[in-house]
Each structure stands twice: as structure tokens, then as C-alpha cells.
Design a protein around this motif. Structure first.
Motif, mmCIF file in Angstrom:
data_model
loop_
_atom_site.group_PDB
_atom_site.id
_atom_site.type_symbol
_atom_site.label_atom_id
_atom_site.label_comp_id
_atom_site.label_asym_id
_atom_site.label_seq_id
_atom_site.Cartn_x
_atom_site.Cartn_y
_atom_site.Cartn_z
ATOM 1 N N LEU A 344 0.823 -1.212 0.000
ATOM 2 C CA LEU A 344 0.000 0.000 0.000
ATOM 3 C C LEU A 344 0.857 1.261 0.000
ATOM 4 C CD1 LEU A 344 -2.837 -1.022 2.497
ATOM 5 C CD2 LEU A 344 -3.064 -0.634 0.037
ATOM 6 N N SER A 345 1.953 1.230 0.756
ATOM 7 C CA SER A 345 2.834 2.401 0.833
ATOM 8 C C SER A 345 3.499 2.672 -0.506
ATOM 9 C CB SER A 345 3.897 2.194 1.918
ATOM 10 O OG SER A 345 3.305 2.098 3.193
ATOM 11 N N LEU A 346 3.965 1.606 -1.155
ATOM 12 C CA LEU A 346 4.597 1.768 -2.458
ATOM 13 C C LEU A 346 3.590 2.271 -3.491
ATOM 14 C CD1 LEU A 346 6.984 -1.303 -2.763
ATOM 15 C CD2 LEU A 346 7.604 1.104 -2.718
ATOM 16 N N TYR A 347 2.373 1.757 -3.429
ATOM 17 C CA TYR A 347 1.338 2.211 -4.360
ATOM 18 C C TYR A 347 1.047 3.690 -4.158
ATOM 19 C CZ TYR A 347 -3.195 2.717 -6.646
ATOM 20 O OH TYR A 347 -4.229 3.152 -7.447
ATOM 21 N N ASN A 348 0.840 4.093 -2.892
ATOM 22 C CA ASN A 348 0.579 5.510 -2.602
ATOM 23 C C ASN A 348 1.788 6.371 -2.931
ATOM 24 O OD1 ASN A 348 -2.026 5.062 -1.657
ATOM 25 N ND2 ASN A 348 -1.358 4.707 0.437
ATOM 26 N N GLY A 349 2.982 5.848 -2.641
ATOM 27 C CA GLY A 349 4.205 6.584 -2.963
ATOM 28 C C GLY A 349 4.363 6.783 -4.453
ATOM 29 N N TYR A 350 3.994 5.748 -5.238
ATOM 30 C CA TYR A 350 4.056 5.874 -6.698
ATOM 31 C C TYR A 350 3.086 6.949 -7.183
ATOM 32 C CZ TYR A 350 3.172 4.967 -11.598
ATOM 33 O OH TYR A 350 2.999 5.135 -12.945
ATOM 34 N N LEU A 351 1.865 6.941 -6.652
ATOM 35 C CA LEU A 351 0.885 7.949 -7.048
ATOM 36 C C LEU A 351 1.395 9.354 -6.726
ATOM 37 C CD1 LEU A 351 -2.488 6.315 -5.899
ATOM 38 C CD2 LEU A 351 -1.531 6.400 -8.207
ATOM 39 N N THR A 352 2.019 9.499 -5.554
ATOM 40 C CA THR A 352 2.551 10.806 -5.150
ATOM 41 C C THR A 352 3.691 11.241 -6.070
ATOM 42 O OG1 THR A 352 1.960 10.456 -2.820
ATOM 43 C CG2 THR A 352 3.669 12.082 -3.279
ATOM 44 N N ALA A 353 4.641 10.330 -6.310
ATOM 45 C CA ALA A 353 5.802 10.669 -7.144
ATOM 46 C C ALA A 353 5.392 10.925 -8.588
ATOM 47 C CB ALA A 353 6.831 9.541 -7.073
ATOM 48 N N ASN A 354 4.462 10.145 -9.087
ATOM 49 C CA ASN A 354 4.045 10.286 -10.487
ATOM 50 C C ASN A 354 3.264 11.572 -10.719
ATOM 51 O OD1 ASN A 354 4.041 9.081 -13.142
ATOM 52 N ND2 ASN A 354 1.836 8.765 -12.865
ATOM 53 N N SER A 355 2.622 12.090 -9.654
ATOM 54 C CA SER A 355 1.848 13.330 -9.789
ATOM 55 C C SER A 355 2.701 14.580 -9.589
ATOM 56 C CB SER A 355 0.693 13.350 -8.787
ATOM 57 O OG SER A 355 1.189 13.391 -7.452
ATOM 58 N N ALA A 356 3.917 14.402 -9.061
ATOM 59 C CA ALA A 356 4.799 15.547 -8.838
ATOM 60 C C ALA A 356 5.272 16.108 -10.165
ATOM 61 C CB ALA A 356 6.001 15.128 -7.989
ATOM 62 N N GLN A 357 5.280 17.433 -10.284
ATOM 63 C CA GLN A 357 5.724 18.065 -11.519
ATOM 64 C C GLN A 357 6.258 19.462 -11.229
ATOM 65 O OE1 GLN A 357 2.428 18.692 -14.235
ATOM 66 N NE2 GLN A 357 0.984 18.893 -12.545
ATOM 67 N N PRO A 358 7.073 19.995 -12.126
ATOM 68 C CA PRO A 358 7.597 21.363 -11.920
ATOM 69 C C PRO A 358 6.466 22.371 -11.788
ATOM 70 C CG PRO A 358 8.793 20.244 -13.678
ATOM 71 C CD PRO A 358 7.622 19.369 -13.339
ATOM 72 N N SER A 359 6.721 23.398 -11.008
ATOM 73 C CA SER A 359 5.684 24.415 -10.732
ATOM 74 C C SER A 359 5.784 25.610 -11.671
ATOM 75 C CB SER A 359 5.794 24.877 -9.279
ATOM 76 O OG SER A 359 5.604 23.800 -8.408
ATOM 77 N N ILE A 360 6.387 25.401 -12.829
ATOM 78 C CA ILE A 360 6.507 26.492 -13.804
ATOM 79 C C ILE A 360 5.954 26.019 -15.136
ATOM 80 C CG2 ILE A 360 8.527 27.503 -12.687
ATOM 81 C CD1 ILE A 360 10.229 26.215 -14.886
ATOM 82 N N SER A 361 5.608 26.979 -15.978
ATOM 83 C CA SER A 361 5.044 26.654 -17.287
ATOM 84 C C SER A 361 6.062 26.936 -18.391
ATOM 85 C CB SER A 361 3.786 27.489 -17.537
ATOM 86 O OG SER A 361 4.121 28.864 -17.673
ATOM 87 N N LEU A 362 5.806 26.378 -19.549
ATOM 88 C CA LEU A 362 6.671 26.623 -20.705
ATOM 89 C C LEU A 362 6.672 28.101 -21.064
ATOM 90 C CD1 LEU A 362 8.422 25.591 -23.018
ATOM 91 C CD2 LEU A 362 6.309 25.129 -24.315
ATOM 92 N N SER A 363 5.520 28.766 -20.932
ATOM 93 C CA SER A 363 5.440 30.195 -21.248
ATOM 94 C C SER A 363 6.346 31.015 -20.337
ATOM 95 C CB SER A 363 3.994 30.685 -21.123
ATOM 96 O OG SER A 363 3.180 30.121 -22.122
#
Length: 462
Positions: A344-363
Motif C-alpha cells: 500500500l505504501s509503495l502504491y501511494n508513494g508511486y501515485l505521489t511521485a508520479n503526480s509531482a511536476q515542476p511548478s513552472i510553465s513553458l510560457s
């Protein structure tokens, strides 16, 4: 308790390192997936890294321009980034990306290992898993000073605990590490002092005789941090403007900490509530004290609740792990439970890591790149989106009216008048304004010439 120790003895001692390895692998996901580092704050910090590239300085003339400001943010994280950048001969932006999995690794390892030293291998293993299962695990990946400071948090508390157990030499180590945290992230240092102070008071009320170690701890930390704070304060004083309160409802506590560790921590809390061991008192006072800090906004004190909750993650994870002892399973059932929690921890950790993204835009990046090659690097940029300021200054070196880390701003221009078009030519000259960046749907400013535009922004030169 005895039966649990018998079960624990049958597990490998290296089990405590497994969650940290998981954390490293999970943090690789956003690191490889994106070309830019996670978080928005990192761009202000990379700007500071570039300021320090020629040596230690205490003044920044590129942010809060045209006035500039003292650098009130502690330098240890910036100097660490600078050192790695120079050793590997890479850009600080790449350095920030590369350290993300290592921050996650050492953050989880620190939490797991100290939990193991307090309560044994299985509890240490579970603590690491519960950290990964929490959405707050994402903060451990961020290449920011707080992520570096959080690594020291449980270590400092553990060394202080050893000092209270008549091993006074450890208090110097704890104080020195606390000083390093002060040189990294001030909020973390304040929270650590609070966490240390609460059990110290309890120990004193119970007749403890080692109260002097508390003052040794503080003195050691102040001496360590004085290498930077003392010359800064002598020259410029110190300014910190508290940001506005950001409160959260109760359900957000459960969501941020993770439902499983949150509810299990209540079981663990009840399980050790009646104990008198110092380590249990430290853990309970940590949990209660930081929980109280997260809601002191009701008394009018400005806090960002989510930031405070983050510092309760260790206590919550350890308490959740201790709940397993209360269940008193035999070895086979305990093994199944550990495997289930790991999955369960690995599954939740994967969801967290996979949803992480830079906080800036291409523009935003495109605008910053335009200034890098086309800006005059002298006059001030005023923007309708404050989030683009540190991106511009870190990538291009163009002076900006804001620049990030608003709590450390002493004096700044009124940017709204330029955004709204209520300014004169004399004000442009006096405040050295050269560019105004507006969103594409906003009215062009007077005296402005459109020199660049993209999907989201228009750049006007005055």
C-alpha cells in the motif's frame, strides 16, 4: 512487547534501509520525467546560488529592484548546490534536479533509522513506509532548503535524547547540527527548538537534573550559526515579514498525513500514553505540541498550517508503526501485515511521485529565456504574475521588482500602478523601470512597446 521482540529478531537488520531505497527509486520518476526541477521556490534559491558563485555576499541588487535587499535567507543549502555544481561542472538547474532522489533517500533514511534506534528494526522499517505512503512525501523530493533541514530533524532529537540519558557529549553534536539547520532553514530550526523544549520542560517538572544540557544545546547552535548571522545582523539587522495565515480544515490533516498513518497513529498514541520512558515522552510531546502549533492561527498567530503539519510527519509515522505492537500478531500474521503495508505504501508513494511536476510553465520559461538573450540586464522588470519573477532573475540575471521570498523584502516599488497603467514617465525614470510583463488579455501599458509575446504573456519595453 517481549513476543514482538522475538518476532523482530527473525527479520534482517537491513530491513530498515529498504524504505529509503524505495524513496530514491520513486523520486527518480519526476526527476527523469521532467527537464526542470520540482517546486517554484528553487528558482529563488538558484538565483542565490549564482550570487554566491564569486564568494559570500550579503546583498542582492537584482531582486526587490531597484532598491535591492539584504540576503536574509540562510546560505547553507545554496552553498551546497554551488559546491555540487562546481564539482560536476553542470548548471545549478541540473544540480537541483539531480539532488531530488537523494533528498528523498536521506530524508526517509533519517526518519527510519532514528525510529529504529528508538524502537527497533520493524518500527524503523514501518516508519519509512508510512512516510512514503503520506502525500507529504512529495515535499521530501523538492530541491529546497526545508528538504535538507528535515534530514537533520530526527537526528538532532535523537542526539538530544542521548544527552538526557547521561551522555552529555551528544548535546554538543545536537547543538552543532541545530546550528547547521539554522544556516539552512529558519522555520525548521524554530520547530526543532520547540520540539526539544517541550520534553525538556516535562523532564524538569519530573525532577530531572540535566536541565543545563538544554542551554548547552542552544549555545552550541547559536555559536555555529553565528558565522553567517552575526555579520549579517551587524551590517543590516534582520527582517522577516510573516506570510498570511493559510489554515486547513481537519479533513486536510488526514489527507496530507495519509489516512492509514493518521488513524493508526491514534492507536499508537493510546498505546504509549501511559509510559514514562523519555523516548515516549519526547514522541508524545512532539505529536501534541506540533499539532497545537498547526492550529494556533485561532489565536491570531500567522502560520501556514500545511508547513507545520509536515514537521509532525515523523511523530505520526512512528506512532502509526507502534500501533502494530498493540495488535500483538504472531510472526506469520505480522509478516503478512508488513507486506500489505509495504504494498500500500509503495502504491501511494508511486501515485505521489508520479503526480509531482515542476511548478513552472513553458510560457514562463520562454519569457525568462527571452530576457536572457534580449534583456538589457540593467532596468527593472515589473510583472503581472509574481511567480515569474524568480524564474526570470535566475535564468537571465535581469533585475525584477519582486523576486521571491517576500518575507525578506525590506523595500519595494508599487508594482500595481505599472500593471494598471497608472504611472508617469518621471516614475519610470526614478524607479528605473524598463519592462512590464502582462498576461495576454490585459490592457497594454502607456509608453510601452510590445517586444515579445507568447501564449500567456506579453512583454512591453518602456
Amino acid at each position: 512487547m517481549k513476543d514482538f521482540k522475538v518476532i523482530e529478531a527473525k527479520f534482517s537488520k537491513s530491513i530498515v534501509f529498504i524504505p529509503a531505497i524505495f524513496a530514491f527509486i520513486l523520486a527518480l520518476i519526476p526527476t527523469i520525467k521532467y527537464n526542470w526541477p520540482l517546486s517554484w521556490d528553487i528558482y529563488y534559491h538558484i538565483h542565490n546560488v549564482k550570487l554566491y558563485s564569486g564568494g559570500i555576499v550579503f546583498w542582492d541588487n537584482l531582486t526587490a529592484a531597484p532598491y535591492g535587499r539584504p540576503i536574509f535567507y540562510p546560505p547553507l543549502f545554496h552553498l551546497s548546490i554551488l559546491s555540487i555544481t562546481k564539482i560536476l561542472n553542470i548548471s545549478p538547474f541540473l544540480t537541483a534536479r539531480l539532488i531530488q532522489p537523494f533528498l528523498a533517500l536521506f530524508g526517509v533514511l533519517s526518519f527510519s533509522y532514528v525510529s529504529k534506534k528508538f524502537y527497533g528494526d520493524i518500527i524503523g522499517f514501518l516508519t519509512g513506509l508510512f512516510i512514503i505512503s503520506s502525500p507529504l512525501f512529495q515535499r521530501m523530493m523538492l530541491p529546497i532548503p526545508e528538504s535538507m533541514a528535515i534530514i537533520f530533524l530526527p537526528i538532532i532529537v535523537y542526539f538530544y535524547y542521548l544527552a538526557t540519558e547521561d551522555n552529555k557529549r551528544y548535546v554538543i553534536v545536537a547543538g552543532f547540527l541545530w546550528g547547521l539547520v539554522m544556516l539552512t532553514h529558519i522555520l525548521s530550526a524554530i520547530i526543532i527548538l520547540f520540539i526539544i523544549t517541550l520534553p525538556t520542560i516535562i523532564f524538569k517538572l519530573r525532577g530531572g537534573k540535566n536541565f543545563e544540557i538544554y542551554w548547552i544545546f542552544i549555545v552550541a547552535g547559536l555559536i555555529t550559526s553565528s558565522v553567517w548571522f552575526l555579520p549579517l545582523i551587524i551590517k543590516y539587522g534582520f527582517v522577516f515579514k510573516s506570510p498570511p495565515t493559510q489554515a486547513l480544515p481537519l479533513e486536510s490533516y488526514i489527507r496530507l498525513l495519509g489516512p492509514i498513518p493518521f488513524f493508526l497513529s491514534i492507536v499508537g498514541f493510546i498505546y504509549i500514553l501511559g509510559t514514562r520512558e523519555k523516548k515516549d515522552i519526547i514522541l508524545l510531546s512532539w505529536f501534541i505540541g506540533v499539532t497545537f502549533l498547526s492550529v494556533i492561527y485561532v489565536f491570531g498567530v500567522k502560520v501556514i498550517t500545511e508547513r507545520i503539519i509536515y514537521f509532525n510527519l515523523f511523530a505520526v509515522a512512528v506512532l502509526a508503526s507502534l500501533s502494530i505492537r498493540a495488535l500483538k500478531f504472531e510472526r506469520r500474521k505480522c509478516t503478512i501485515l508488513l507486506l500489505a503495508i509495504a504494498f500500500l505504501s509503495l502504491y501511494n508513494g508511486y501515485l505521489t511521485a508520479n503526480s509531482a511536476q515542476p511548478s513552472i510553465s513553458l510560457s514562463q520559461i520562454e519569457v525568462a529565456e527571452w530576457f536572457k538573450y534580449n534583456g538589457d540586464h540593467e532596468r527593472v522588470v515589473v510583472t503581472a504574475d509574481y511567480r515569474i519573477d524568480p524564474i526570470i532573475v535566475s535564468i537571465s540575471g535581469q533585475p525584477v521588482a519582486a523576486g521571491g521570498y517576500a518575507p525578506g523584502t525590506v523595500k519595494s516599488i508599487n508594482g500595481d500602478k505599472y500593471i494598471n497603467g497608472n504611472f508617469t514617465k518621471n516614475e519610470i525614470i526614478k524607479e528605473k523601470i524598463g519592462y512590464i510583463i502582462l498576461k495576454t488579455n490585459m490592457t497594454p501599458p502607456p509608453y510601452g512597446k510590445l517586444v515579445y509575446k507568447n501564449k500567456d504573456f506579453k512583454v512591453y519595453e518602456l
